[in-house]
Write a protein that holds these residues in place. Structure first.
Motif, PDB file in Angstrom:
ATOM      1  N   CYS A  87       0.659  -1.467  -0.372  1.00  0.00           N
ATOM      2  CA  CYS A  87      -0.077  -0.037  -0.222  1.00  0.00           C
ATOM      3  C   CYS A  87       0.775   1.446  -0.275  1.00  0.00           C
ATOM      4  O   CYS A  87       0.710   2.038   1.095  1.00  0.00           O
ATOM      5  CB  CYS A  87      -0.991   0.217   1.127  1.00  0.00           C
ATOM      6  SG  CYS A  87      -2.165   0.832   1.206  1.00  0.00           S
ATOM      7  N   GLU A  89       4.738  -5.866   6.763  1.00  0.00           N
ATOM      8  CA  GLU A  89       3.495  -5.101   6.804  1.00  0.00           C
ATOM      9  C   GLU A  89       2.315  -5.417   6.456  1.00  0.00           C
ATOM     10  O   GLU A  89       1.206  -6.874   6.679  1.00  0.00           O
ATOM     11  CB  GLU A  89       3.753  -4.498   5.258  1.00  0.00           C
ATOM     12  CG  GLU A  89       2.647  -3.967   4.887  1.00  0.00           C
ATOM     13  CD  GLU A  89       2.063  -3.403   3.521  1.00  0.00           C
ATOM     14  OE1 GLU A  89       1.372  -2.724   3.040  1.00  0.00           O
ATOM     15  OE2 GLU A  89       2.904  -4.033   2.186  1.00  0.00           O
ATOM     16  N   GLN A  90       1.427  -4.659   8.365  1.00  0.00           N
ATOM     17  CA  GLN A  90      -0.003  -4.991   7.948  1.00  0.00           C
ATOM     18  C   GLN A  90      -0.775  -3.718   7.984  1.00  0.00           C
ATOM     19  O   GLN A  90      -0.061  -2.866   8.443  1.00  0.00           O
ATOM     20  CB  GLN A  90       0.076  -5.317   9.917  1.00  0.00           C
ATOM     21  CG  GLN A  90       1.271  -6.355  10.856  1.00  0.00           C
ATOM     22  CD  GLN A  90       0.905  -6.444  12.070  1.00  0.00           C
ATOM     23  OE1 GLN A  90       1.573  -5.997  12.944  1.00  0.00           O
ATOM     24  NE2 GLN A  90       0.712  -7.928  12.560  1.00  0.00           N
ATOM     25  N   SER A  91      -1.925  -4.049   7.497  1.00  0.00           N
ATOM     26  CA  SER A  91      -2.998  -3.554   6.784  1.00  0.00           C
ATOM     27  C   SER A  91      -4.861  -3.902   7.514  1.00  0.00           C
ATOM     28  O   SER A  91      -4.536  -5.035   7.249  1.00  0.00           O
ATOM     29  CB  SER A  91      -3.140  -3.239   5.484  1.00  0.00           C
ATOM     30  OG  SER A  91      -1.688  -2.890   5.192  1.00  0.00           O
ATOM     31  N   ILE A 141      -7.384   3.211   6.731  1.00  0.00           N
ATOM     32  CA  ILE A 141      -6.410   2.421   5.793  1.00  0.00           C
ATOM     33  C   ILE A 141      -5.736   2.576   7.674  1.00  0.00           C
ATOM     34  O   ILE A 141      -5.314   3.871   7.512  1.00  0.00           O
ATOM     35  CB  ILE A 141      -6.192   2.209   5.335  1.00  0.00           C
ATOM     36  CG1 ILE A 141      -7.093   1.838   3.651  1.00  0.00           C
ATOM     37  CG2 ILE A 141      -5.066   1.475   4.894  1.00  0.00           C
ATOM     38  CD1 ILE A 141      -6.443   2.175   2.511  1.00  0.00           C
ATOM     39  N   MET A 182      -2.230   0.857   9.148  1.00  0.00           N
ATOM     40  CA  MET A 182      -0.832   0.882   8.420  1.00  0.00           C
ATOM     41  C   MET A 182       0.059   0.426   9.320  1.00  0.00           C
ATOM     42  O   MET A 182       0.194   0.926  10.320  1.00  0.00           O
ATOM     43  CB  MET A 182      -0.288   1.355   6.780  1.00  0.00           C
ATOM     44  CG  MET A 182      -0.947   0.337   5.607  1.00  0.00           C
ATOM     45  SD  MET A 182      -0.728   1.056   4.516  1.00  0.00           S
ATOM     46  CE  MET A 182       0.487   0.389   4.558  1.00  0.00           C
ATOM     47  N   ARG A 189      -3.529   6.106  10.566  1.00  0.00           N
ATOM     48  CA  ARG A 189      -4.577   5.504  10.433  1.00  0.00           C
ATOM     49  C   ARG A 189      -5.112   6.602   8.944  1.00  0.00           C
ATOM     50  O   ARG A 189      -4.979   7.626   9.310  1.00  0.00           O
ATOM     51  CB  ARG A 189      -5.546   5.893  11.361  1.00  0.00           C
ATOM     52  CG  ARG A 189      -7.321   5.350  10.894  1.00  0.00           C
ATOM     53  CD  ARG A 189      -8.102   5.461  12.077  1.00  0.00           C
ATOM     54  NE  ARG A 189      -7.913   6.953  12.813  1.00  0.00           N
ATOM     55  CZ  ARG A 189      -8.692   7.262  13.948  1.00  0.00           C
ATOM     56  NH1 ARG A 189      -9.000   5.915  14.711  1.00  0.00           N
ATOM     57  NH2 ARG A 189      -8.258   8.285  14.298  1.00  0.00           N
ATOM     58  N   TYR A 199      -8.431  -0.663  -1.683  1.00  0.00           N
ATOM     59  CA  TYR A 199      -6.555  -0.763  -1.314  1.00  0.00           C
ATOM     60  C   TYR A 199      -6.025  -0.180  -2.214  1.00  0.00           C
ATOM     61  O   TYR A 199      -5.642  -1.512  -3.391  1.00  0.00           O
ATOM     62  CB  TYR A 199      -6.779  -1.878  -0.676  1.00  0.00           C
ATOM     63  CG  TYR A 199      -4.920  -2.475   0.247  1.00  0.00           C
ATOM     64  CD1 TYR A 199      -5.319  -1.877   1.159  1.00  0.00           C
ATOM     65  CD2 TYR A 199      -4.440  -2.997   0.205  1.00  0.00           C
ATOM     66  CE1 TYR A 199      -4.677  -1.972   2.083  1.00  0.00           C
ATOM     67  CE2 TYR A 199      -3.040  -3.257   0.692  1.00  0.00           C
ATOM     68  CZ  TYR A 199      -3.209  -2.984   1.579  1.00  0.00           C
ATOM     69  OH  TYR A 199      -2.381  -3.263   1.816  1.00  0.00           O
ATOM     70  N   LEU A 212      -4.998  -8.494   4.774  1.00  0.00           N
ATOM     71  CA  LEU A 212      -5.251  -7.990   5.060  1.00  0.00           C
ATOM     72  C   LEU A 212      -6.929  -8.346   5.817  1.00  0.00           C
ATOM     73  O   LEU A 212      -7.456  -8.967   4.786  1.00  0.00           O
ATOM     74  CB  LEU A 212      -5.802  -6.866   3.490  1.00  0.00           C
ATOM     75  CG  LEU A 212      -7.025  -5.900   2.815  1.00  0.00           C
ATOM     76  CD1 LEU A 212      -6.272  -4.833   4.103  1.00  0.00           C
ATOM     77  CD2 LEU A 212      -6.993  -5.698   1.810  1.00  0.00           C
TER      78      LEU A 212
END
Length: 370
Positions: free
Chosen positions: A33, A49-51, A62, A64, A214, A224, A240
């Motif tokens: 992203c 990476e966490q979303s 979103i 992240m 955020r 996304y 996701l």
């Protein structure tokens, strides 16, 4: 077994070489992203990476969190958004709560005979484990703020050259590949969120998990951004979380393998950071997807409501050997049968030894001669 281990070592070496080549050949690191820009003399990698995407029908959020490694002392993160966005720091606890919510259910499955990993077949187990109305040719800074270690600018632009100008003014160079990748967003009049990252301590390289951000913007459908992942030189994985009123799914695979739903279900009385984020969007869908060839990514993920709200949850079967007082049941059974067989043989031998011996029949005298 030696061949398998050698193949694994070779795979690890090739992966590390690929990462090193990616660091040195491209000053822009594409994540799921957005894209990271650093000084060409430095390197940075996003190791995790966490979303989570939240959509209530009118507005999208979103959240992240990136975990980075490398020797860069500062970097810029570019994130395209379809409408003007507000940016805030997010509570990192939300990701721990989400991980607990989607954790697989473990069920024990007993087996009698030993399998690979059970004695006596455990000597070769190696422990291997089975994811923006802009002014022409110029950047309009519609907002700038300081959020923890982040210097956040919200920009509008009609030409990637304008973004290039802003990056240069802030000490970064826009790579040619990233400039080209941004052209579709410019044509659709998207905006950018540009974040300058710097560690708290001067002269310290960026590393570890960064504070989550955020982003909130208007959206008549959830999207996304994924197009910038085309820049990645190695296979990519997408993980996701989606919070909405119903179960959600990607409209297409956008050039990757078919997406998988690993969890789907309504959250019951969420609390804390997750409760605040899920308010008005109580249905959680967890999606994963692999992109073996990132250059084939054809667009952004547009999400839609699934045809059903059927819950989905992974079940992990934990195989366990049947035991009696800590001893494998099969071993006791085999030992018991061996004892019974030995006893039967011994009993047969004893009975044979005690059987009386009959005397030979008497020999009749020969008849007299005539």
């Amino acid at each position: 077994m030696r061949r398998i281990r050698a193949a694994r070592v070779l795979a690890v070496v090739l992966t590390l070489l690929g990462i090193q080549l990616t660091w040195f050949l491209s000053p822009a690191w594409a994540c799921g992203c957005g894209a990271m820009v650093v000084d060409p003399a430095r390197r940075i990698a996003v190791s995790d990476e966490q979303s989570v995407l939240r959509w209530d029908g009118r507005q999208e959020q979103i959240v992240m969190r990136l975990t980075v490694t490398g020797d860069a002392h500062r970097a810029a993160w570019i994130m395209p958004v379809p409408h003007r966005a507000t940016v805030r720091l997010a509570d990192p606890a939300v990701f721990d709560q989400l991980a607990q919510a989607v954790a697989p259910v473990h069920r024990t499955r007993h087996h009698f005979w030993p399998r690979d990993g059970d004695w006596p077949f455990d000597d070769h187990a190696d422990g291997a484990a089975a994811a923006p109305a802009p002014g022409a040719g110029a950047v309009g800074v519609v907002g700038r703020q300081r959020l923890g270690p982040f210097d956040v600018a919200r920009l509008t632009a009609t030409d990637p050259a304008a973004l290039d100008h802003w990056l240069r003014a802030n000490g970064f160079t826009l790579p040619a590949r990233l400039r080209k990748a941004l052209e579709p967003y410019v044509a659709e009049h998207w905006e950018y969120v540009a974040v300058r990252l710097a560690p708290d301590a001067e002269g310290t390289a960026l590393g570890g998990a960064l504070d989550p951000l955020r982003l909130t913007f208007a959206a008549d459908r959830p999207v996304y951004p994924m197009r910038l992942s085309r820049l990645a030189g190695t296979p990519q994985s997408l993980g996701l979380y989606v919070l909405a009123a119903h179960r959600m799914e990607p409209s297409t695979s956008i050039g990757g393998l078919p997406p998988r739903t690993v969890f789907a279900g309504r959250l019951t009385a969420p609390h804390g950071a997750l409760g605040a984020l899920a308010h008005g969007a109580p249905y959680l869908t967890a999606l994963t997807q692999r992109f073996p060839r990132p250059a084939r990514i054809s667009g952004d993920h547009e999400l839609r409501r699934s045809g059903t709200d059927t819950p989905v949850r992974q079940v992990v079967q934990d195989d366990e050997l049947d035991r009696i007082a800590g001893i494998p049941a099969w071993l006791l059974t085999v030992a018991g049968l061996a004892v019974l067989l030995a006893a039967a043989i011994a009993l047969a031998a004893v009975r044979r030894s005690r059987r009386p011996v009959l005397p030979p029949p008497p020999v009749s005298p020969p008849p007299p001669l005539a």
